[in-house]
Write a protein that holds these residues in place. Structure first.
Motif, PDB file in Angstrom:
ATOM      1  N   HIS A  38      32.523  49.090  48.537  1.00  0.00           N
ATOM      2  CA  HIS A  38      33.166  49.877  47.483  1.00  0.00           C
ATOM      3  C   HIS A  38      34.410  49.177  46.948  1.00  0.00           C
ATOM      4  O   HIS A  38      35.271  48.741  47.715  1.00  0.00           O
ATOM      5  N   THR A  39      34.494  49.022  45.625  1.00  0.00           N
ATOM      6  CA  THR A  39      35.692  48.478  44.989  1.00  0.00           C
ATOM      7  C   THR A  39      35.991  49.303  43.740  1.00  0.00           C
ATOM      8  O   THR A  39      35.091  49.875  43.122  1.00  0.00           O
ATOM      9  N   ASP A  40      37.254  49.332  43.370  1.00  0.00           N
ATOM     10  CA  ASP A  40      37.655  50.109  42.202  1.00  0.00           C
ATOM     11  C   ASP A  40      37.061  49.525  40.919  1.00  0.00           C
ATOM     12  O   ASP A  40      36.662  50.269  40.018  1.00  0.00           O
ATOM     13  N   HIS A  41      37.008  48.202  40.836  1.00  0.00           N
ATOM     14  CA  HIS A  41      36.524  47.624  39.576  1.00  0.00           C
ATOM     15  C   HIS A  41      35.024  47.843  39.403  1.00  0.00           C
ATOM     16  O   HIS A  41      34.540  48.023  38.280  1.00  0.00           O
ATOM     17  N   LEU A  42      34.266  47.912  40.511  1.00  0.00           N
ATOM     18  CA  LEU A  42      32.846  48.239  40.389  1.00  0.00           C
ATOM     19  C   LEU A  42      32.658  49.714  40.040  1.00  0.00           C
ATOM     20  O   LEU A  42      31.739  50.065  39.289  1.00  0.00           O
ATOM     21  N   THR A  43      33.546  50.564  40.565  1.00  0.00           N
ATOM     22  CA  THR A  43      33.501  51.981  40.188  1.00  0.00           C
ATOM     23  C   THR A  43      33.734  52.130  38.689  1.00  0.00           C
ATOM     24  O   THR A  43      33.052  52.913  38.011  1.00  0.00           O
ATOM     25  N   SER A  44      34.672  51.360  38.163  1.00  0.00           N
ATOM     26  CA  SER A  44      34.963  51.427  36.723  1.00  0.00           C
ATOM     27  C   SER A  44      33.794  50.947  35.880  1.00  0.00           C
ATOM     28  O   SER A  44      33.681  51.292  34.704  1.00  0.00           O
ATOM     29  N   MET A  45      32.896  50.167  36.488  1.00  0.00           N
ATOM     30  CA  MET A  45      31.726  49.671  35.763  1.00  0.00           C
ATOM     31  C   MET A  45      30.515  50.582  35.954  1.00  0.00           C
ATOM     32  O   MET A  45      29.439  50.281  35.443  1.00  0.00           O
ATOM     33  N   GLY A  46      30.686  51.688  36.693  1.00  0.00           N
ATOM     34  CA  GLY A  46      29.611  52.666  36.814  1.00  0.00           C
ATOM     35  C   GLY A  46      28.989  52.801  38.180  1.00  0.00           C
ATOM     36  O   GLY A  46      28.091  53.621  38.375  1.00  0.00           O
TER      37      GLY A  46
END
Length: 209
Positions: free
Chosen positions: A186-194
């Motif tokens: 889990h990473t924040d930037h992958l969360t921001s990408m969906g």
């Protein structure tokens, strides 16, 4: 209870994993065992000072290509022609770069030499794939992983310049080859990408389908 593997090509039921996802120890990294693991939602994750550890987390951090979010600034990068993306052109360089890339909060790498050789072998057999990102003919980013049908189990990515790894991930998602990208960590930037969490049960159902 942690299961100890032997020479038999079997894994325990992933539902028996510990709270942290740890399911089994030892075994080997033969192509047959690795493929059996991935087809059952299990993957190796360990370091040089531990035995081989096999995990099956209760939740999987995944990205459905249809849910991919690309920011306006990232679209500008993609449209600029700054990067060139290739597939399976230099798998070995990608995995070596991923192993060498520093990770926040980690002293070393979990991509041990033994792991590198095992996945290079998987690549030669047609099961592991890489996406390379080039700038002025220099490898500046990329990712690699294992394909299980239409599920791509992402192992690691690296970026030597801003937005290079994102470019690799977007190319993977828009390739039309996969229905699901397993992002693992889990990473924040992958969360921001969906990217989002799904249950292990749902994940394994997608693998089996």
């Amino acid at each position: 209870m942690i299961f100890r593997l032997d020479e038999r090509l079997v894994f325990p039921d992933p539902e028996l994993a510990e709270d942290d996802g740890l399911l089994a120890v030892e075994g080997d990294l033969s192509p047959e065992r690795l493929l059996l693991a991935y087809h059952n939602g299990i993957f190796p994750w360990y370091s040089d000072d531990t035995p081989i550890l096999w995990y099956s987390p209760h939740e999987r951090f995944v990205l459905f290509p249809g849910e991919l979010k690309i920011s306006k600034s990232m679209r500008q990068v993609l449209n600029s022609g700054r990067f060139t993306v290739t597939t399976d052109l230099d798998f070995e360089s990608v995995i070596r770069a991923c192993a060498a890339a520093p990770r926040e909060g980690q002293d070393g790498t979990w991509i041990t030499y033994e792991m590198q050789e095992a996945y290079i072998n998987l690549h030669r057999l047609g099961h592991a794939h890489s996406y390379e990102v080039w700038e002025n003919n220099i490898l500046v980013g990329g990712l690699y992983g294992v394909a299980v049908g239409q599920v791509f189990c992402g192992e690691s990515m690296f970026s030597k310049v801003s937005n290079a790894s994102k470019t690799a991930l977007i190319s993977l998602c828009t390739s039309g080859l996969y229905n699901l990208i397993d992002c693992q960590v889990h990473t924040d930037h992958l969360t921001s990408m969906g990217a989002r969490d799904i249950s292990r049960k749902e994940y394994i159902q997608m693998l089996k389908s």
